[in-house]
Scaffold this active site. Sequence first.
Site, mmCIF file in Angstrom:
data_model
loop_
_atom_site.group_PDB
_atom_site.id
_atom_site.type_symbol
_atom_site.label_atom_id
_atom_site.label_comp_id
_atom_site.label_asym_id
_atom_site.label_seq_id
_atom_site.Cartn_x
_atom_site.Cartn_y
_atom_site.Cartn_z
ATOM 1 N N HIS A 170 0.856 -1.184 0.000
ATOM 2 C CA HIS A 170 0.000 0.000 0.000
ATOM 3 C C HIS A 170 0.891 1.233 0.000
ATOM 4 O O HIS A 170 1.963 1.237 0.626
ATOM 5 C CB HIS A 170 -0.897 0.050 1.239
ATOM 6 C CG HIS A 170 -1.809 -1.118 1.381
ATOM 7 N ND1 HIS A 170 -2.653 -1.520 0.380
ATOM 8 C CD2 HIS A 170 -2.025 -1.964 2.418
ATOM 9 C CE1 HIS A 170 -3.348 -2.565 0.786
ATOM 10 N NE2 HIS A 170 -2.977 -2.870 2.011
ATOM 11 N N GLY A 212 -8.109 -8.645 0.069
ATOM 12 C CA GLY A 212 -7.933 -9.600 1.152
ATOM 13 C C GLY A 212 -8.858 -9.200 2.286
ATOM 14 O O GLY A 212 -8.894 -8.027 2.659
ATOM 15 N N CYS A 245 1.045 -10.834 -3.759
ATOM 16 C CA CYS A 245 0.038 -11.870 -3.496
ATOM 17 C C CYS A 245 0.623 -13.274 -3.643
ATOM 18 O O CYS A 245 -0.117 -14.246 -3.801
ATOM 19 C CB CYS A 245 -1.179 -11.688 -4.399
ATOM 20 S SG CYS A 245 -1.945 -10.070 -4.252
#
EC number: 2.3.1.181
Length: 234
Positions: free
Chosen positions: A95, A162, A191
């Site tokens: 992020h 998620g 991921c």
Amino acid sequence: MNKKVKVQNLGLKDYKEVWDYQEQLFKETLDLKIKNRRENSNLETGNHLLLVEHPHVYTLGKSGDAENLLISEEELEQKNASFYKINRGGDITYHGPGQLVAYPILDLDNFFTDIHKYLRLLEETVILTLRGYGVKAERSKGETGVWLDVGTPFARKICAMGVRASRWVTMHGLALNVNADLGYFDNIIPCGIQDKAVTSLNVELGKKEVPLDEVQEKLLKHFAALFEAEILAD
């Protein structure tokens, strides 16, 4: 059933601070549901949607492999990035500024009790948002999130997802790359999926920057329609 969703736009906010806030809202909803069950009462549970950008941070889901973080603690510091092991599903993701992160803390008893449907509607929210920019996004079989050019050598991910759920209450959510610095993805196996690229909306549109508030507005519109929710803005 309460289909009102209180939306809070938190701006640029530290990951741990927002995680703690999510946990607080999550616990409040769970506690109320337990109280209703014990006391045979029918107090209304709330629904929340947090919209936020984070400073550079990597998060590893409970089923993830720490080896998918490819840099050391010292290198994290050099890049002004944090790292957290967290309690959502999925593996590792990034992020950062220019990324639209959405955390729905919903009581699915107010909507539908189906986690598979919940994930698919979150994906559809993003797919429709991107369609508004002329970008054809889709699902990739067996891989949660939203992708472009699925089934080709040019497949690339534009949105990671998620979630965590307990007693049909959700937390965590989705991260849509709008103007993200894609270089930060080079420090992880996103991921846990090797040999798949990532992309961002501004790259796909050939623009320096796409207005984040504009993307948020489109996302909220589609979220409200798909979940048949009433949006309450902060």
